[in-house]
Design an enzyme around this catalytic site. Sequence first.
Site, PDB file in Angstrom:
ATOM      1  CB  SER A  73    -119.931 -37.650  69.752  1.00  0.00           C
ATOM      2  OG  SER A  73    -120.607 -38.741  69.182  1.00  0.00           O
ATOM      3  CG  ASP A 193    -115.039 -43.867  68.115  1.00  0.00           C
ATOM      4  OD1 ASP A 193    -116.078 -44.518  68.313  1.00  0.00           O
ATOM      5  OD2 ASP A 193    -115.004 -42.625  68.099  1.00  0.00           O
ATOM      6  CG  HIS A 223    -117.359 -42.193  70.813  1.00  0.00           C
ATOM      7  ND1 HIS A 223    -117.150 -41.688  69.540  1.00  0.00           N
ATOM      8  CD2 HIS A 223    -118.406 -41.491  71.329  1.00  0.00           C
ATOM      9  CE1 HIS A 223    -118.034 -40.741  69.295  1.00  0.00           C
ATOM     10  NE2 HIS A 223    -118.804 -40.592  70.357  1.00  0.00           N
TER      11      HIS A 223
END
Length: 271
Positions: A73, A193, A223
């Site tokens: 991320s 996601d 995610h």
Amino acid sequence: MECSISMRITGIRLAKAGFAVYGIDYRGHGKSAGLQGYIPNFDELVNDCAKYYTSVCELPQNKNKMRFLLGESMGGAVVLLLHRKKPSFWHGAVLVAPMCKIAEEIKPHPVVIKTLTKLSSFIPKWKIVPGKDITECAFKSPEWREEIRQNPLCYKGKPRLQTAKELLMVSLDIEKNLNHVSLPFLVVHGGGDTVTDPSVSRALYETAMSEDKTFKLYPGMWHALTSAEPQQNLHLVFADILSWLDERSTTPSDNQSARPSRYVKNDAHYA
């Protein structure tokens, strides 16, 4: 997030596979100093990581080993910026749902963004940025969601104004410079996601100048690919990551550029 608890699955799996694993909590995150969830300057955060990981690589036991970065991320954005600072220093990177672009589903309206950007100069630490609950959007597993909520080292409030501005500016900068990425990389992203945009991970794969690049898209996954998916999904993702690392963990003098690029869309359906 922080690296000692919420990243433990990744660290343990890599260590069991024979890799030396080092992690860092960014300033304002986890056990590091600073106001929780506050990033006054993203470049300073990247500089912290550059200094730390360079010092790790210079330890006597690591000097002759290959150097790989792994970022999830926001950490994916950090990895790409570390590569930008030292384009030839790292031998490869694993990017897990990287923040190359914040998904439209969680971004405020452009008018709101413009207003909040102006306000960030006056009240940078205020937690008033509207948006969806990231914990709810990112983690498929209800048990993992609850663990994150109970973890005092994880920031769970609304984004602080300056933090939100920094993340937006960094994601825009990275998206504009995808073609400058030159190191070998594996990017993995969940097709479901709604936190970071999987289409930009595909764009990274398509536009990066790297000759050794692989993109894997997992339909139905969210995610948090390495922590909050069902066990069969976690096994698949880590098998792909470890296979990619194993193939490249030989010697720095080997000809890495001879490896082909690969785009893989897993056709199986995931829970």
